[in-house]
Scaffold this motif. Structure first.
Motif, PDB file in Angstrom:
ATOM      1  N   LEU A 104      44.521  56.221  30.388  1.00 16.57           N
ATOM      2  CA  LEU A 104      44.665  57.509  31.383  1.00 16.57           C
ATOM      3  C   LEU A 104      43.312  57.935  31.235  1.00 16.57           C
ATOM      4  O   LEU A 104      42.227  57.734  30.571  1.00 16.57           O
ATOM      5  N   THR A 105      43.158  58.314  32.964  1.00 19.54           N
ATOM      6  CA  THR A 105      41.914  58.509  33.430  1.00 19.54           C
ATOM      7  C   THR A 105      41.533  59.916  34.213  1.00 19.54           C
ATOM      8  O   THR A 105      40.738  60.206  33.961  1.00 19.54           O
ATOM      9  N   ARG A 106      43.169  60.281  34.464  1.00 21.56           N
ATOM     10  CA  ARG A 106      43.254  61.474  35.179  1.00 21.56           C
ATOM     11  C   ARG A 106      43.419  62.699  34.203  1.00 21.56           C
ATOM     12  O   ARG A 106      44.218  62.313  33.785  1.00 21.56           O
ATOM     13  N   ASP A 107      43.041  63.581  34.265  1.00 21.71           N
ATOM     14  CA  ASP A 107      42.995  64.825  33.509  1.00 21.71           C
ATOM     15  C   ASP A 107      45.020  65.400  34.450  1.00 21.71           C
ATOM     16  O   ASP A 107      44.969  64.986  35.621  1.00 21.71           O
ATOM     17  N   GLY A 108      45.671  65.751  33.604  1.00 18.25           N
ATOM     18  CA  GLY A 108      47.669  66.231  33.909  1.00 18.25           C
ATOM     19  C   GLY A 108      48.109  65.663  32.706  1.00 18.25           C
ATOM     20  O   GLY A 108      48.015  65.116  31.666  1.00 18.25           O
ATOM     21  N   GLU A 109      49.945  65.402  32.990  1.00 21.67           N
ATOM     22  CA  GLU A 109      50.787  64.827  32.076  1.00 21.67           C
ATOM     23  C   GLU A 109      51.250  63.926  32.546  1.00 21.67           C
ATOM     24  O   GLU A 109      50.993  63.895  34.323  1.00 21.67           O
ATOM     25  N   ARG A 110      51.906  63.591  31.660  1.00 21.37           N
ATOM     26  CA  ARG A 110      52.226  61.929  32.027  1.00 21.37           C
ATOM     27  C   ARG A 110      53.618  62.050  31.236  1.00 21.37           C
ATOM     28  O   ARG A 110      53.907  61.965  30.156  1.00 21.37           O
ATOM     29  N   VAL A 111      54.663  61.217  31.437  1.00 23.74           N
ATOM     30  CA  VAL A 111      56.299  61.810  30.882  1.00 23.74           C
ATOM     31  C   VAL A 111      56.299  60.278  30.684  1.00 23.74           C
ATOM     32  O   VAL A 111      56.205  59.118  31.308  1.00 23.74           O
ATOM     33  N   VAL A 112      57.091  61.190  29.802  1.00 28.93           N
ATOM     34  CA  VAL A 112      56.985  59.329  28.934  1.00 28.93           C
ATOM     35  C   VAL A 112      59.082  59.237  28.594  1.00 28.93           C
ATOM     36  O   VAL A 112      59.344  60.522  28.079  1.00 28.93           O
ATOM     37  N   ARG A 113      59.479  57.999  28.665  1.00 28.43           N
ATOM     38  CA  ARG A 113      61.271  58.275  28.680  1.00 28.43           C
ATOM     39  C   ARG A 113      61.220  57.025  27.929  1.00 28.43           C
ATOM     40  O   ARG A 113      60.843  55.642  27.950  1.00 28.43           O
ATOM     41  N   THR A 114      62.383  56.882  27.133  1.00 32.91           N
ATOM     42  CA  THR A 114      62.846  56.108  26.790  1.00 32.91           C
ATOM     43  C   THR A 114      64.176  56.671  25.586  1.00 32.91           C
ATOM     44  O   THR A 114      64.675  57.533  26.437  1.00 32.91           O
ATOM     45  N   ASN A 115      65.169  55.523  24.971  1.00 33.36           N
ATOM     46  CA  ASN A 115      66.480  55.200  24.877  1.00 33.36           C
ATOM     47  C   ASN A 115      66.653  55.189  23.052  1.00 33.36           C
ATOM     48  O   ASN A 115      66.051  54.914  22.563  1.00 33.36           O
ATOM     49  N   LEU A 116      67.318  56.479  22.752  1.00 31.66           N
ATOM     50  CA  LEU A 116      67.347  55.523  21.166  1.00 31.66           C
ATOM     51  C   LEU A 116      69.164  55.534  21.058  1.00 31.66           C
ATOM     52  O   LEU A 116      69.898  57.046  21.110  1.00 31.66           O
ATOM     53  N   THR A 117      69.528  54.895  20.426  1.00 32.58           N
ATOM     54  CA  THR A 117      70.931  54.440  19.465  1.00 32.58           C
ATOM     55  C   THR A 117      70.925  54.914  18.412  1.00 32.58           C
ATOM     56  O   THR A 117      70.039  53.938  17.248  1.00 32.58           O
ATOM     57  N   VAL A 118      72.047  55.548  17.902  1.00 37.54           N
ATOM     58  CA  VAL A 118      72.086  56.087  16.703  1.00 37.54           C
ATOM     59  C   VAL A 118      73.704  56.085  16.053  1.00 37.54           C
ATOM     60  O   VAL A 118      73.950  56.312  17.213  1.00 37.54           O
ATOM     61  N   ARG A 119      73.734  56.028  15.372  1.00 38.80           N
ATOM     62  CA  ARG A 119      75.345  56.104  14.526  1.00 38.80           C
ATOM     63  C   ARG A 119      75.822  57.759  15.342  1.00 38.80           C
ATOM     64  O   ARG A 119      74.837  58.931  14.671  1.00 38.80           O
ATOM     65  N   ARG A 120      77.434  58.076  15.187  1.00 40.42           N
ATOM     66  CA  ARG A 120      77.679  59.158  15.663  1.00 40.42           C
ATOM     67  C   ARG A 120      78.052  60.218  14.087  1.00 40.42           C
ATOM     68  O   ARG A 120      78.155  61.621  14.423  1.00 40.42           O
ATOM     69  N   GLU A 121      78.347  59.818  13.138  1.00 36.63           N
ATOM     70  CA  GLU A 121      78.775  60.777  12.105  1.00 36.63           C
ATOM     71  C   GLU A 121      77.300  61.501  11.580  1.00 36.63           C
ATOM     72  O   GLU A 121      77.387  61.969  10.031  1.00 36.63           O
ATOM     73  N   GLY A 122      76.340  60.621  12.280  1.00 37.19           N
ATOM     74  CA  GLY A 122      74.784  61.535  10.740  1.00 37.19           C
ATOM     75  C   GLY A 122      73.721  62.538  11.820  1.00 37.19           C
ATOM     76  O   GLY A 122      74.603  63.039  12.880  1.00 37.19           O
ATOM     77  N   ASP A 123      73.179  63.106  11.472  1.00 34.89           N
ATOM     78  CA  ASP A 123      72.259  64.453  12.162  1.00 34.89           C
ATOM     79  C   ASP A 123      71.003  63.377  11.636  1.00 34.89           C
ATOM     80  O   ASP A 123      70.512  63.249  10.765  1.00 34.89           O
ATOM     81  N   TYR A 124      70.182  63.940  12.518  1.00 27.43           N
ATOM     82  CA  TYR A 124      68.686  62.677  12.452  1.00 27.43           C
ATOM     83  C   TYR A 124      67.813  64.458  13.542  1.00 27.43           C
ATOM     84  O   TYR A 124      67.454  65.163  13.895  1.00 27.43           O
ATOM     85  N   ARG A 125      67.058  62.977  12.495  1.00 24.80           N
ATOM     86  CA  ARG A 125      65.082  63.859  12.692  1.00 24.80           C
ATOM     87  C   ARG A 125      64.737  63.016  13.648  1.00 24.80           C
ATOM     88  O   ARG A 125      64.691  61.982  13.711  1.00 24.80           O
ATOM     89  N   ILE A 126      64.242  63.316  15.042  1.00 22.07           N
ATOM     90  CA  ILE A 126      63.828  62.339  16.013  1.00 22.07           C
ATOM     91  C   ILE A 126      62.175  62.828  15.639  1.00 22.07           C
ATOM     92  O   ILE A 126      61.622  64.046  16.134  1.00 22.07           O
ATOM     93  N   GLU A 127      61.736  62.258  15.607  1.00 24.28           N
ATOM     94  CA  GLU A 127      60.089  61.908  15.384  1.00 24.28           C
ATOM     95  C   GLU A 127      59.462  61.568  16.653  1.00 24.28           C
ATOM     96  O   GLU A 127      59.960  60.364  16.564  1.00 24.28           O
ATOM     97  N   THR A 128      58.209  62.045  16.883  1.00 24.34           N
ATOM     98  CA  THR A 128      57.431  61.204  18.095  1.00 24.34           C
ATOM     99  C   THR A 128      55.882  61.864  17.843  1.00 24.34           C
ATOM    100  O   THR A 128      55.624  62.726  17.326  1.00 24.34           O
ATOM    101  N   VAL A 129      55.357  60.191  17.612  1.00 19.02           N
ATOM    102  CA  VAL A 129      54.328  59.781  17.122  1.00 19.02           C
ATOM    103  C   VAL A 129      52.961  59.660  18.351  1.00 19.02           C
ATOM    104  O   VAL A 129      53.562  58.618  19.176  1.00 19.02           O
ATOM    105  N   VAL A 130      51.796  60.693  18.505  1.00 18.74           N
ATOM    106  CA  VAL A 130      51.531  59.982  19.559  1.00 18.74           C
ATOM    107  C   VAL A 130      49.851  59.210  19.035  1.00 18.74           C
ATOM    108  O   VAL A 130      49.499  59.185  18.170  1.00 18.74           O
TER     109      VAL A 130
END
Length: 336
Positions: A104-130
């Protein structure tokens, strides 16, 4: 050689050696303006994590994940973001994705995207670490619940049973009765809540005897085209034994997949009645509950007591015995 000449020659040799060393080995001479290594730029999470389901199957759900990084200051090298779904109950990691953002060279914001596949029967914590050059610089957590309520793609339809106080989802009426058999007319009301015409759908109507839960009748009806915002009725008839109560279960199918259900009742037993999702039994009417005379001589069958013309209200057994005794005495006196 005098002293001044010797000193001059020595200084010239030192300068020559210094210049030669500077040319051969860069950086030997310190730059007076050099303030040392520059500190890396600051990288933080700029906003909360955004989540949206993109693909839902019978067992799993794929979530589109988006976050924003805010960069300020000097160059930030080798920036990565780790997304991890952790089961909220067991604490086990369900899935992990690492996104390489780069430098990252310039000041400002950068959008970061991805996808996560999980089982439907549970509840989840989505942890984001930089991370910046393997150094952890910021983190955040978002909780996801209720994935089991998401409708799989194969079961999505805009048509469902009508939910109205005026128009029931399943209407039941008696069409005919003969030989202890009752023919019921059944009508399932369907409403298209979408923007397009309905798909190829079917409705199955099942009648279950309330006490035994045995299936007494079943019919499947093909549903025609239901235009957007319109309501249609799938109708059929089922013949069942009379004098019983039945639950009427309606199931809406799309390509062999159950997409909606509804329930009604058919009360054919005059002594009892049932309700949807609840059984209610009337207390049998009994005359003795209202009797005030509890003496002997009542009807053993528990039926209501009646008064005939041969009875004399107000005269009991004792009076009859006294009358017989008086008659006997009178007859004895006449015999004398």
């Amino acid at each position: 050689m005098n002293r001044e000449t010797t000193l001059t020659a020595g200084a010239a040799v030192v300068v020559a050696v210094t210049l030669l060393a500077a040319a051969v080995v860069p950086g030997v001479l310190a730059d007076p303006t050099d303030r040392g290594p520059l500190p890396p730029g600051r990288v933080t999470l700029a906003d909360d994590l955004a989540l949206a389901p993109s693909n839902v199957t019978g067992q799993t759900a794929t979530l589109d994940v988006e976050t924003r990084l805010h960069h300020r200051g000097n160059l930030a090298n080798n920036v990565t973001v780790r997304f991890r779904a952790v089961d909220a109950e067991s604490g086990l990691v369900e899935t992990t994705r690492i996104v390489d953002v780069g430098n990252l060279t310039r000041d400002g914001e950068r959008v970061v995207r991805t996808n996560l596949t999980v089982r439907r029967e549970g509840d989840y914590r989505i942890e984001t670490v930089v991370f910046r050059d393997t150094e952890r610089v910021d983190s955040g957590t978002t909780t996801v619940r209720g994935l089991g309520a998401l409708t799989p793609a194969y079961a999505r339809t805009s048509v469902g049973f009508t939910d109205s106080d005026v128009l029931p989802p399943v209407a039941v009426s008696v069409a005919d009765t003969a030989d202890n058999r009752t023919t019921l007319s059944l009508g399932a009301s369907l409403t298209n809540r979408g923007d397009g015409p309905s798909e190829d759908l079917q409705v199955t109507l099942v009648l279950r005897q309330a006490d035994s839960n045995l299936v007494a009748g079943r019919q499947t009806v093909d549903v025609g085209t239901v235009r957007p915002g319109r309501t249609a009725t799938a109708e059929t008839t089922v013949t069942v034994p009379s004098n019983y109560n039945y639950y009427v279960d309606a199931v809406l199918w799309k390509d062999g997949v159950m997409v909606d259900t509804a329930q009604s009742v058919a009360n054919l037993d005059p002594q009892r009645r049932i309700r949807v999702n609840e059984s209610v039994e009337d207390v049998e009417f009994r005359v003795e509950d209202f009797e005030t005379d509890s003496g002997a001589g009542g009807d053993d069958g528990g039926g209501p007591r009646t008064t005939t013309e041969t009875e004399s209200p107000g005269f009991g057994v004792g009076v009859a015995v006294a009358a017989l005794a008086a008659s006997a005495l009178l007859a004895r006196r006449w015999s004398r």
